[in-house]
Design a protein around this motif. Structure first.
Motif, short mmCIF file in Angstrom:
data_model
loop_
_atom_site.label_atom_id
_atom_site.label_comp_id
_atom_site.label_asym_id
_atom_site.label_seq_id
_atom_site.Cartn_x
_atom_site.Cartn_y
_atom_site.Cartn_z
N SER A 107 0.85 -1.20 0.00
CA SER A 107 0.00 0.00 0.00
C SER A 107 0.88 1.24 0.00
CB SER A 107 -0.89 0.03 1.24
OG SER A 107 -1.70 -1.11 1.27
N GLY A 108 1.91 1.20 0.83
CA GLY A 108 2.82 2.34 0.92
C GLY A 108 2.60 3.14 2.19
N ASP A 109 3.69 3.64 2.76
CA ASP A 109 3.58 4.47 3.97
C ASP A 109 2.83 5.75 3.61
OD1 ASP A 109 5.23 2.85 5.66
OD2 ASP A 109 6.97 3.60 4.56
N HIS A 110 2.12 6.27 4.56
CA HIS A 110 1.41 7.53 4.31
C HIS A 110 2.43 8.66 4.10
CE1 HIS A 110 -1.33 10.93 5.00
NE2 HIS A 110 -2.25 10.08 4.61
N LYS A 112 2.50 11.51 5.02
CA LYS A 112 2.70 12.38 6.19
C LYS A 112 4.09 12.19 6.81
CE LYS A 112 1.07 13.51 10.71
NZ LYS A 112 0.30 13.15 11.86
N PHE A 113 4.63 10.97 6.66
CA PHE A 113 5.92 10.67 7.30
C PHE A 113 7.12 11.10 6.48
CE2 PHE A 113 2.83 7.52 8.71
CZ PHE A 113 2.83 7.83 10.05
N ASN A 162 2.56 -7.70 8.19
CA ASN A 162 3.11 -7.34 9.49
C ASN A 162 2.39 -8.13 10.57
OD1 ASN A 162 4.11 -6.24 11.78
ND2 ASN A 162 3.61 -4.12 11.29
N ALA A 165 1.26 -5.99 13.74
CA ALA A 165 0.34 -4.86 13.73
C ALA A 165 -1.03 -5.34 14.24
CB ALA A 165 0.22 -4.29 12.33
N ASP A 166 -1.86 -4.37 14.55
CA ASP A 166 -3.21 -4.68 15.02
C ASP A 166 -4.20 -4.57 13.86
OD1 ASP A 166 -2.47 -5.08 17.71
OD2 ASP A 166 -2.23 -2.92 17.95
N PRO A 167 -5.38 -5.12 13.94
CA PRO A 167 -5.80 -6.10 14.94
C PRO A 167 -5.14 -7.46 14.66
CG PRO A 167 -7.65 -5.45 13.50
CD PRO A 167 -6.45 -4.73 13.02
N ARG A 171 -4.53 -10.87 11.24
CA ARG A 171 -3.27 -10.79 10.50
C ARG A 171 -2.97 -12.05 9.68
NH1 ARG A 171 -1.55 -5.79 9.12
NH2 ARG A 171 -2.79 -4.51 10.51
N PRO A 236 5.36 2.77 13.87
CA PRO A 236 4.08 2.10 14.09
C PRO A 236 4.11 0.65 13.60
CG PRO A 236 3.77 4.22 12.96
CD PRO A 236 5.23 3.93 12.97
N GLY A 237 3.57 -0.23 14.39
CA GLY A 237 3.50 -1.63 13.98
C GLY A 237 4.79 -2.40 14.17
N GLY B 162 -0.02 -2.11 7.68
CA GLY B 162 0.87 -2.58 8.75
C GLY B 162 1.13 -1.54 9.82
N SER B 164 -1.31 -0.05 11.69
CA SER B 164 -2.37 0.00 12.70
C SER B 164 -1.83 -0.51 14.03
CB SER B 164 -3.54 -0.88 12.23
OG SER B 164 -4.53 -0.93 13.23
#
Lengths: 306, 222, 116
Positions: A107-110, A112-113, A162, A165-167, A171, A236-237, B162, B164
């Protein structure tokens, strides 16, 4: 079967080794060949990241072609953040024409980072839909629009997952979904919490997914306590257990890097013992020169010649 | 409702710098409910502007008016006598209202005093949050009432990315992960297996990507 | 008690400080007041439970508005005192008057800027 070396290694029943090469923040091809030179002969395939963490870098196609020219089997990463379905299909055809045989769908990192947080993102399709798209081009010879593809791109299709990561409960299902979409191999997020990874693998096996997709366990050597702490707190994750930091703190300062490598090698050994793990993906972030030593120490050298 | 947010005061001051007499226009609909451009906000901004300009030695006449709706011609046409000799209209209505008033009074500059932000709900008193992007092709049945297009920062259709963590989105710890919310709903309804359905590529032509949209109901036309 | 407090203080009576809205405070300044203080009941003693706490938030917001439009948020304050504290009221009136005197006249008083 594609011309992918990685695919042959995995299908031959070998425990695969892949690593990663982040393209430079500039047009200098030398940087790519220098990073590549550290990995030569030690990996079955090398990931080429696509503007990772949303920081502008040399395109993954271009850097992958440079590595291909060096004799590598590049795994071109493709993110859905920056391109719509028109550009993704077009670039995929171009990549295949340039001799690239592996693609990893993300998907790719957002943004924003990254270094262009004011950019507009695309996300026309998601990573699972990208997997389906590539499979359709390859197996059905049809574009998403329905027209015929003249000259199908023969790609070995990968994805990422990942387990930390949640939930958490979905996964393993998420990987099953990706396999159902057509992904043939998966590389996981860096594993520091081995018991949690084992639990995830158990769920994966319960769904029978390990028989449908090659699972490459992601490992990363920790260079320093600061890096481990950063990954623990700020990525994150990412699941970095406190015990790992305690262990790094337990050795003299000058031996921390060495200890980090030792932990990484031990993790690889643990991965080899887990049913359903088909290989490792070594992400030595800006530390590519250590990959060869890790592969040797894990007794994964020499790599099978196919 | 449409949620808006007042522009910073300095920006508004700059917008009306050239005028000595303006009509400050609010709207009784969404912007009233989200406390961005209703009668109260109009009164406060008018007062601030008058004081600021008085202090600067450049007094400004600010006439205050609030239309029932800025997006409906029957109300917008009633504005003519109210505009009077105002040199410009400063509008606290949403982007739709600002444009629509401009379309009716073509000789007037209609300036935005708010940034129109999203379609959302009041989660609690004083807190508004986005819920709908108006993509024109609703799939809320599939995700049990939580929109992945709007509530996932990446508009992912087949599950969380990944990033979340602990129920939060990687973009901000203030933002719930849309897919965590969807998975929670699946679990609540004992429908977690529904997650395994692969969502096909979305047809975005019904969204803004298909160009500006229009809806006509012939039976209602006069 | 025959307490004295500065004659420049004009009192606007409201049933509860919860009735005081931002626009009321702004209007006071727009009409030439140099300073405003809101005298509410002691916290926790509101007859309407939260009136004075609401007023506290509105005074804070008004402070911010006065800062952004250049009048100065220092010209407004909220005090909490009970109706039995006449002494305290006189004291606050003097305190506020002194503070406002130091700040000088309301810069937005009509015609003032032009005259200056």
């Amino acid at each position: 079967m594609s011309a992918s070396n990685l695919e042959k290694v995995l299908k031959g029943g070998n425990f695969a080794v892949t690593s990663e090469c982040g393209p430079p923040r500039g047009a200098d091809a030398e940087v790519v060949s220098k990073k590549g030179s550290y990995l030569k002969g030690y990996v079955d395939g090398v990931n080429v990241t696509d503007n990772q963490t949303s920081v502008v870098r040399m395109s993954s196609i271009a850097a992958a072609v440079l590595l291909k020219q060096m004799g590598f089997d590049p795994i071109m990463q493709m993110v859905c953040r920056d391109r719509n379905r028109i550009a993704l299909q077009s670039d995929l055809l171009g990549a295949a024409a340039l001799g690239l045989d592996n693609v990893l769908c993300l998907s790719g990192d957002h943004q924003k980072f990254g270094d262009h947080p004011t950019a507009k993102n695309v996300f026309d399709i998601d990573s699972m839909q990208l997997i389906q798209t590539i499979k359709q081009l390859r197996d059905e010879g049809r574009f998403l629009g329905g027209e015929e593809v003249k000259g199908r791109p023969d790609m070995f299709i990968g994805c990422a997952e990942n387990p930390f990561a949640d939930p958490f409960e979905i996964r393993a299902m998420r990987l099953a979904k990706k396999a159902a979409c057509g992904a043939q191999f998966v590389q996981t997020q860096c594993i520091f919490n081995v018991p949690k990874f084992e639990k995830w693998m158990e769920m994966v096996r319960d769904l029978g997914v390990h028989e449908k997709i090659y699972i490459l366990a992601g490992v990363t050597p920790c260079k320093s306590i600061g890096m481990a702490r950063y990954m623990q707190k700020s990525v994150p994750g990412m699941d970095v257990p406190e015990e790992l930091i305690t262990r790094l703190k337990g050795v003299p300062k000058e031996n921390v890097a060495e200890e980090g490598i030792k932990i990484c090698v031990e993790t690889i050994e643990q991965m080899r013992a887990i049913k359903g793990v088909a290989g490792v993906h070594i992400m030595a972030i800006e530390w590519e020169q250590k990959v060869a030593g890790i592969v040797e120490a894990a007794k994964l050298y020499p790599r099978p010649a196919i | 409702m449409i949620v808006a947010n007042r522009k910073p005061f300095e920006e508004i001051v700059e917008l009306v710098k050239a005028y000595k007499s303006i009509l400050l226009l609010g709207c009784n609909e969404c912007v009233t409910v989200c406390a961005a451009g209703g009668a109260k906000e109009v009164a406060v901004l008018a007062s601030e502007l008058r004081m600021h300009r008085e202090k600067e030695g450049q007094p400004i006449e600010v006439k205050e008016h609030v239309l029932e709706r800025n997006c409906d011609p029957e109300y917008v046409v009633s504005l003519a006598p109210i505009i009077g000799d105002a040199e410009a209209i400063l509008s606290m209505a949403c982007g739709c209202g600002i444009q629509f008033v401009g379309e009716h009074y073509r000789q007037m500059r209609v300036l935005p005093a708010v940034n129109t932000t999203f379609d959302g709900v009041a989660e609690e008193q004083g807190v508004w949050a986005e819920r709908c992007l108006g993509c024109g092709n609703c799939i809320l049945d599939k995700t049990l009432g939580v929109c992945p297009v709007t509530r996932c920062a990446k508009s992912l259709f087949n599950g969380p990315c990944g990033g979340s963590h602990g129920g939060k989105c990687e973009v901000s710890d203030e933002t719930p992960c849309g897919w965590q919310l969807i998975v929670d709903r699946y679990k609540e309804m004992n429908m977690l297996d529904k997650y395994m359905e692969i969502q096909p590529l979305k047809n975005w032509s019904t969204s803004r990507d298909g160009g500006p949209r229009k809806r006509v109901r012939e039976d209602l036309k006069l | 008690m025959r307490l004295t407090y500065p004659p420049n203080v004009k009192i606007v009576k409201v049933p509860c400080t919860g009735r005081v809205d931002i626009i009321h405070m702004l209007k006071a300044f727009e009409n030439g007041a140099d300073g405003v203080f809101v005298a509410g009941c002691l916290e926790g003693e509101c007859h309407f439970l939260k009136g004075n706490l609401r007023a506290k938030k509105r005074v804070a917001q008004t402070k911010a508005l006065l800062d952004e439009c250049g009048i100065g948020g220092d010209r407004i304050a909220m005090y909490n005192l009970s109706s039995a504290q006449g002494q305290r009221f006189a004291e606050i009136s003097r305190e506020m008057t002194e503070k406002v005197r130091q700040l000088g006249p309301n810069p937005a008083r009509k015609g003032r800027a032009k005259a200056a």
